[in-house]
Design a protein around this motif. Structure first.
Motif, PDB file in Angstrom:
ATOM      1  N   ARG A 117       0.815  -1.214   0.000  1.00 30.16           N
ATOM      2  CA  ARG A 117       0.000   0.000   0.000  1.00 30.16           C
ATOM      3  C   ARG A 117       0.849   1.264   0.000  1.00 30.16           C
ATOM      4  NH1 ARG A 117      -4.986   1.488   4.188  1.00 30.16           N
ATOM      5  NH2 ARG A 117      -5.303   3.631   3.412  1.00 30.16           N
ATOM      6  N   LEU A 118       1.992   1.210   0.647  1.00 29.90           N
ATOM      7  CA  LEU A 118       2.849   2.395   0.729  1.00 29.90           C
ATOM      8  C   LEU A 118       3.862   2.463  -0.408  1.00 29.90           C
ATOM      9  CD1 LEU A 118       3.565   2.540   4.566  1.00 29.90           C
ATOM     10  CD2 LEU A 118       1.813   3.752   3.258  1.00 29.90           C
ATOM     11  N   ASN A 119       3.927   1.431  -1.214  1.00 26.63           N
ATOM     12  CA  ASN A 119       4.909   1.410  -2.297  1.00 26.63           C
ATOM     13  C   ASN A 119       4.259   1.512  -3.667  1.00 26.63           C
ATOM     14  OD1 ASN A 119       7.798   0.827  -1.151  1.00 26.63           O
ATOM     15  ND2 ASN A 119       6.358  -0.327   0.117  1.00 26.63           N
ATOM     16  N   ARG A 120       3.039   2.006  -3.708  1.00 25.17           N
ATOM     17  CA  ARG A 120       2.351   2.292  -4.966  1.00 25.17           C
ATOM     18  C   ARG A 120       2.462   3.790  -5.254  1.00 25.17           C
ATOM     19  NH1 ARG A 120      -2.182   4.968  -3.754  1.00 25.17           N
ATOM     20  NH2 ARG A 120      -2.983   4.767  -1.619  1.00 25.17           N
ATOM     21  N   ASP A 121       2.176   4.180  -6.470  1.00 23.04           N
ATOM     22  CA  ASP A 121       2.197   5.593  -6.829  1.00 23.04           C
ATOM     23  C   ASP A 121       1.127   6.365  -6.061  1.00 23.04           C
ATOM     24  OD1 ASP A 121       4.255   5.254  -8.608  1.00 23.04           O
ATOM     25  OD2 ASP A 121       2.958   5.071 -10.374  1.00 23.04           O
ATOM     26  N   GLY A 122       1.523   7.502  -5.538  1.00 18.33           N
ATOM     27  CA  GLY A 122       0.562   8.401  -4.915  1.00 18.33           C
ATOM     28  C   GLY A 122       0.214   8.099  -3.478  1.00 18.33           C
ATOM     29  N   PHE A 138      13.529  11.507   7.695  1.00 18.26           N
ATOM     30  CA  PHE A 138      14.611  11.098   6.794  1.00 18.26           C
ATOM     31  C   PHE A 138      14.395   9.665   6.323  1.00 18.26           C
ATOM     32  CE2 PHE A 138      17.618  13.900   9.577  1.00 18.26           C
ATOM     33  CZ  PHE A 138      17.030  15.052   9.064  1.00 18.26           C
ATOM     34  N   ALA A 139      14.080   8.779   7.263  1.00 15.17           N
ATOM     35  CA  ALA A 139      13.903   7.368   6.929  1.00 15.17           C
ATOM     36  C   ALA A 139      12.732   7.170   5.979  1.00 15.17           C
ATOM     37  CB  ALA A 139      13.700   6.548   8.202  1.00 15.17           C
ATOM     38  N   LEU A 140      11.621   7.844   6.248  1.00 14.36           N
ATOM     39  CA  LEU A 140      10.455   7.704   5.380  1.00 14.36           C
ATOM     40  C   LEU A 140      10.741   8.210   3.976  1.00 14.36           C
ATOM     41  CD1 LEU A 140       7.638   8.787   7.857  1.00 14.36           C
ATOM     42  CD2 LEU A 140       7.874   6.547   6.775  1.00 14.36           C
ATOM     43  N   LYS A 141      11.419   9.334   3.884  1.00 16.06           N
ATOM     44  CA  LYS A 141      11.696   9.925   2.574  1.00 16.06           C
ATOM     45  C   LYS A 141      12.546   8.998   1.716  1.00 16.06           C
ATOM     46  CE  LYS A 141      11.333  13.532  -0.162  1.00 16.06           C
ATOM     47  NZ  LYS A 141      10.012  13.962  -0.678  1.00 16.06           N
ATOM     48  N   LYS A 142      13.509   8.342   2.307  1.00 16.64           N
ATOM     49  CA  LYS A 142      14.409   7.472   1.545  1.00 16.64           C
ATOM     50  C   LYS A 142      13.831   6.077   1.323  1.00 16.64           C
ATOM     51  CE  LYS A 142      17.757  10.384   0.865  1.00 16.64           C
ATOM     52  NZ  LYS A 142      18.051  10.860  -0.515  1.00 16.64           N
ATOM     53  N   ALA A 143      13.003   5.608   2.245  1.00 13.10           N
ATOM     54  CA  ALA A 143      12.494   4.236   2.143  1.00 13.10           C
ATOM     55  C   ALA A 143      11.331   4.113   1.176  1.00 13.10           C
ATOM     56  CB  ALA A 143      12.066   3.732   3.524  1.00 13.10           C
ATOM     57  N   LEU A 144      10.585   5.200   0.977  1.00 12.21           N
ATOM     58  CA  LEU A 144       9.383   5.151   0.155  1.00 12.21           C
ATOM     59  C   LEU A 144       9.644   5.678  -1.256  1.00 12.21           C
ATOM     60  CD1 LEU A 144       6.855   6.356   2.861  1.00 12.21           C
ATOM     61  CD2 LEU A 144       7.005   4.061   1.865  1.00 12.21           C
ATOM     62  N   PRO A 145       8.821   5.295  -2.228  1.00 15.97           N
ATOM     63  CA  PRO A 145       9.005   5.773  -3.606  1.00 15.97           C
ATOM     64  C   PRO A 145       8.944   7.296  -3.690  1.00 15.97           C
ATOM     65  CG  PRO A 145       7.391   3.987  -3.520  1.00 15.97           C
ATOM     66  CD  PRO A 145       7.676   4.361  -2.104  1.00 15.97           C
ATOM     67  N   ALA A 146       9.569   7.840  -4.699  1.00 19.19           N
ATOM     68  CA  ALA A 146       9.585   9.294  -4.875  1.00 19.19           C
ATOM     69  C   ALA A 146       8.178   9.853  -5.035  1.00 19.19           C
ATOM     70  CB  ALA A 146      10.446   9.658  -6.078  1.00 19.19           C
ATOM     71  N   SER A 147       7.261   9.041  -5.519  1.00 23.72           N
ATOM     72  CA  SER A 147       5.888   9.502  -5.725  1.00 23.72           C
ATOM     73  C   SER A 147       5.089   9.578  -4.430  1.00 23.72           C
ATOM     74  CB  SER A 147       5.161   8.573  -6.701  1.00 23.72           C
ATOM     75  OG  SER A 147       5.050   7.265  -6.150  1.00 23.72           O
ATOM     76  N   CYS A 148       5.632   9.031  -3.346  1.00 26.48           N
ATOM     77  CA  CYS A 148       4.927   9.062  -2.063  1.00 26.48           C
ATOM     78  C   CYS A 148       4.979  10.476  -1.488  1.00 26.48           C
ATOM     79  CB  CYS A 148       5.545   8.076  -1.088  1.00 26.48           C
ATOM     80  SG  CYS A 148       4.750   8.058   0.532  1.00 26.48           S
ATOM     81  N   ASP A 208      -7.530  10.175   1.825  1.00 28.26           N
ATOM     82  CA  ASP A 208      -6.431   9.773   0.934  1.00 28.26           C
ATOM     83  C   ASP A 208      -5.145   9.435   1.698  1.00 28.26           C
ATOM     84  OD1 ASP A 208      -5.879  12.392   1.718  1.00 28.26           O
ATOM     85  OD2 ASP A 208      -4.976  12.936  -0.203  1.00 28.26           O
ATOM     86  N   VAL A 209      -5.172   9.539   3.026  1.00 24.36           N
ATOM     87  CA  VAL A 209      -3.985   9.219   3.824  1.00 24.36           C
ATOM     88  C   VAL A 209      -3.874   7.702   3.974  1.00 24.36           C
ATOM     89  CG1 VAL A 209      -2.929   9.394   6.117  1.00 24.36           C
ATOM     90  CG2 VAL A 209      -3.979  11.411   5.069  1.00 24.36           C
ATOM     91  N   ASP A 210      -2.701   7.174   3.681  1.00 20.88           N
ATOM     92  CA  ASP A 210      -2.469   5.733   3.794  1.00 20.88           C
ATOM     93  C   ASP A 210      -1.907   5.338   5.153  1.00 20.88           C
ATOM     94  OD1 ASP A 210      -2.967   4.532   0.981  1.00 20.88           O
ATOM     95  OD2 ASP A 210      -1.801   6.348   0.592  1.00 20.88           O
ATOM     96  N   LEU A 211      -1.039   6.182   5.718  1.00 23.25           N
ATOM     97  CA  LEU A 211      -0.422   5.883   7.007  1.00 23.25           C
ATOM     98  C   LEU A 211      -0.372   7.137   7.857  1.00 23.25           C
ATOM     99  CD1 LEU A 211       1.259   3.960   8.910  1.00 23.25           C
ATOM    100  CD2 LEU A 211       3.300   4.876   7.761  1.00 23.25           C
ATOM    101  N   VAL A 212      -0.837   7.022   9.091  1.00 24.85           N
ATOM    102  CA  VAL A 212      -0.711   8.101  10.074  1.00 24.85           C
ATOM    103  C   VAL A 212       0.436   7.739  11.007  1.00 24.85           C
ATOM    104  CG1 VAL A 212      -1.832   9.380  11.931  1.00 24.85           C
ATOM    105  CG2 VAL A 212      -3.177   8.602   9.961  1.00 24.85           C
ATOM    106  N   PHE A 213       1.493   8.529  10.958  1.00 24.32           N
ATOM    107  CA  PHE A 213       2.644   8.366  11.851  1.00 24.32           C
ATOM    108  C   PHE A 213       2.464   9.341  13.005  1.00 24.32           C
ATOM    109  CE2 PHE A 213       6.701   9.419  13.626  1.00 24.32           C
ATOM    110  CZ  PHE A 213       7.455   8.257  13.579  1.00 24.32           C
TER     111      PHE A 213
END
Length: 373
Positions: free
Chosen positions: A93-98, A113-123, A147-152
């Protein structure tokens, strides 16, 4: 009623109040570590892995006791950044576009930092602006959109002394179809959290602060309802259903949260942490929180005009933030000279009383501050 456990800890001064950074060790930790880690290695002619892996079982059992969870739902991690990276990379779910991840601008930067690098650029990393009150459920209500997939969400915020309203946020995320991930780095042991009752999807945490366990013993927790959706990419032989099968052509995920474990594990940090966490679990987070709040109250009442962290107890973390303006530097110098350990961040001086602090520690803190304000 204040707890009386000062004699159980290694204390080197009259006022160690840096528990938001590193907690003090138990006097019994060194012997417990030797028994759990060195004794199987030094005193037997056999390889010690059987006993060492028992250390991990003891660690997850301690966490389960502290958080009212099940041991098999916890997995050791080296730190929170690694845990977070493994979690988000495991979810389609977190590795799809958008995909959209919601967090606050005042979350610990390493998490962003971790989220930005671990997830696709489209996230999209969508931030609750730092000017908004993260203790207000209405702020979260306005930002947790369909439209939110994950609440951190951080249970406690290190630089502001705020506590997030998890009891409102997690059900709201669930109702709107969002995954939820709770960061307990700044709250584990000092703010009660019941996993069986709260039921987030994920939790990550460490043991170095209020749990007084030193660095290296982080962990993740996965709700068993979401576990089948988790397909970790960063794996090793201890992520395998049977680590000792040794068939390079056949990998099968471990049926528990240990699928996130990885390669050959560290043991030493968890030997220390298991001992310490069992100690705190036996006392209970509620008792520790009541002690913390009682010591805080003297500071709040005396320095109400300098308090910039929340006044309301249910909105506070375990830390008070005090701002003295132009007197800040002299006060910090005076506290250091008196061997009172605090630190300062952008909002002010951070003060965090733990169960080995007492009224005398707080009285000394206030005495020094009053003399230099």
């Amino acid at each position: 009623m204040l707890l009386n456990v000062k004699q159980d800890f290694c204390l080197a001064g009259p006022g160690y109040l840096l528990n938001h950074s590193v907690g003090r060790p138990l006097k019994s930790t060194e012997q417990a570590f030797k028994q759990a880690f060195f004794a199987p290695w030094q005193e037997s002619g056999r390889e010690p892995w059987g006993q060492w892996l028992g250390v991990i079982d003891n660690f997850t059992a301690a966490l389960a006791s502290l958080f009212n969870g099940q041991p098999q739902d916890f997995c050791p991690q080296v730190n929170l950044s690694s845990a977070l990276t493994k979690l988000v990379m495991s979810l389609d779910r977190l590795n799809r576009d958008g995909a959209v991840v919601l967090m606050s601008e005042i979350d610990f930067p390493s998490m962003g930092f971790a989220l930005k690098k671990a997830l696709p650029a489209s996230c999209e990393l969508r931030f609750i602006p730092k000017g908004l009150d993260v203790t207000d459920p209405n702020v979260w209500d306005a930002h947790i959109c369909a439209d939110v997939d994950l609440v951190f969400v951080s249970h406690a915020y290190s630089n502001t002394g705020q506590q997030a309203p998890l009891a409102q946020i997690i059900p709201l995320a669930r109702e709107r179809g969002c995954l939820s991930l709770v960061d307990v780095a700044q709250s584990a042991g000092i703010l009660p959290l019941d996993l069986a009752k709260l039921q987030p999807d994920f939790m990550i945490g460490s043991s170095v602060k209020w749990l007084c366990s030193g660095p290296g013993a982080a962990y993740l927790w996965v709700n068993p309802a979401i576990l089948p959706q988790c397909q970790p990419q960063d794996v090793g032989w201890f992520s395998h259903e049977n680590p000792f099968e040794f068939d390079i052509h056949d990998f099968r995920y471990h049926p528990t949260a240990l699928r996130f474990w990885g390669g050959t594990p560290s043991i030493a940090p968890y030997a220390i942490a298991a001992h310490s966490i069992h100690y705190f679990a036996n006392i209970g987070s509620q008792a520790m929180r009541e002690h913390n709040l009682q010591l805080m109250e003297s500071v709040v009442q005396t320095l109400e005009h300098e308090l910039v962290s929340p006044w309301e107890a249910d909105k506070r973390s375990g830390t008070l933030i005090l701002q003295f303006g132009e007197r800040q530097a002299p006060i910090m110098a005076a506290l250091a000279a008196a061997n009172i350990s605090v630190d300062a961040r952008s909002l002010g001086i951070r003060v965090s009383p733990h169960i080995y602090n007492d009224e005398a520690d707080i009285a000394k803190l206030l005495e020094v501050i009053k003399a230099h304000r």
